[in-house]
Enzyme design. Sequence first.
Site, PDB file in Angstrom:
ATOM      1  N   GLU A 168      36.517  45.875  23.792  1.00 26.30           N
ATOM      2  CA  GLU A 168      37.521  44.946  23.262  1.00 26.30           C
ATOM      3  C   GLU A 168      37.366  44.646  21.771  1.00 26.30           C
ATOM      4  OE1 GLU A 168      38.501  42.478  27.362  1.00 26.30           O
ATOM      5  OE2 GLU A 168      37.304  41.483  25.820  1.00 26.30           O
ATOM      6  N   GLU A 356      37.878  46.350  33.356  1.00 25.62           N
ATOM      7  CA  GLU A 356      37.616  44.953  33.711  1.00 25.62           C
ATOM      8  C   GLU A 356      38.856  44.371  34.363  1.00 25.62           C
ATOM      9  OE1 GLU A 356      36.292  42.232  30.722  1.00 25.62           O
ATOM     10  OE2 GLU A 356      34.726  43.572  29.972  1.00 25.62           O
TER      11      GLU A 356
END
Length: 444
Positions: A168, A356
């Site tokens: 991320e 995720e």
Amino acid sequence: MLMTKNSFGKNFIWGVSTAAYQIEGAHNHDDKGPSIWDIFVQRKNKIARNQNGNFACDFYYRYEDDLKLMQGMHIPNYRFSIAWSRIQPDGMGKVNQSGIDFYNRLIDYSLSLGIIPWITLYHWDLPDALEKKGGWTNRDIKDWFGQYVAICIEHFGDRVKNWIILNEPTVFTAAGYFFGVHAPGKKGLDNFLAAAHHAALAQAHGARVVKSLQRDSHVGTTFSCSHVEPFSLKERDIIAARKADVLLNRFFIEPLLGMGYPTQEIKVLNRIERYMKQDDDANLKFDMDFIGVQNYTREIIRHSLFVPFLRAKIVSAKKRKVETTTMNWEIYPESMYHILKKFDTYSNIPPLIITESGAAFKDLVVDGKVDDPQRTQYIQRVIEQVFRAKSEGVNVKGYFVWTFLDNFEWAEGYHPRFGLVHVDFETQQRIIKSSGHWYAEFLR
């Protein structure tokens, strides 16, 4: 409509994800150097209840029991990260053999139990020694990162084939270098743009290093994504939503795909050119073997005259009076479908893997058990949305639950619990939640 594992085909990848700083503990053991998070948590009022990850889940010493638990839950793939400052305490130069030995033990034990390791090379815990040199705002970090990646391939690549370069980048550059709410706590547009560009360069460079040293590697990177909708059909809200989409979903994937930075919607982003040199456009691009998609919610965006640069703001779930998790995120499993469809519109997108996906809810231990029907239902509904996208032709290849163990959730401390396994942080007792039992049965 509840899917079964078999609905996805025998080659679909199922697993769980964790991150080093959030579970390992042992923050200063065996010659590990301090990371930016080790330093950041010492600053007063930066973390809820002034908590820290010094001990976390004590995974550094309890990994064997935790992996046995994972095996008993029929989980075949385990995504975890390597703490850079365990490998190189100063972020460059000397290699710490104790750190190498720990991850060798972790990898070997995983494989002995039939669990395939997926290694994230950077999950936010930059060595503090590098931050003292500017961290991600220093262009040299591309080369520092490349050297670290090469060390990991050299020591672990004989057994590990699945590599994730960055976790991320939108979050760690924005939260850490623009808003200052995450480590290292810097603020300002110029800090963000410098950090973002260097992270994007390092993302492609790291992948090139992996491929140059391990041709049969399976390499990707992960992006945080939120399905974005305008608050109304008014033109100014639609424009605001487009701007939010640039920052939340497009800013890192498009240069990686060779499209350059999406600066047309937000002109101030053109200032990123200050940090670009000749050939950077070409060096931002890399053909990954997969893209990791990480989605938790949707965001509703409206025009705001008072927000600099963007003229857009998020309308909170609380204000919209919708059901939320303990992170105050709207419970909206359909967001996963919309994000998968969105990424699938890129003509040269590689296969997608959900690296995720999960939800934080308040858990109670009653008679030694943790019943968490909300989390179970959420995961079920998201998996249904993944199947929906897959059935419509989206090339999605896997799904990893965030997360295996309740852990240290960054600025939120230990309050939000995402785990399939409950952790008592005082006693380190583990209890498989009902969601964990459901996932185990689904995988069995």
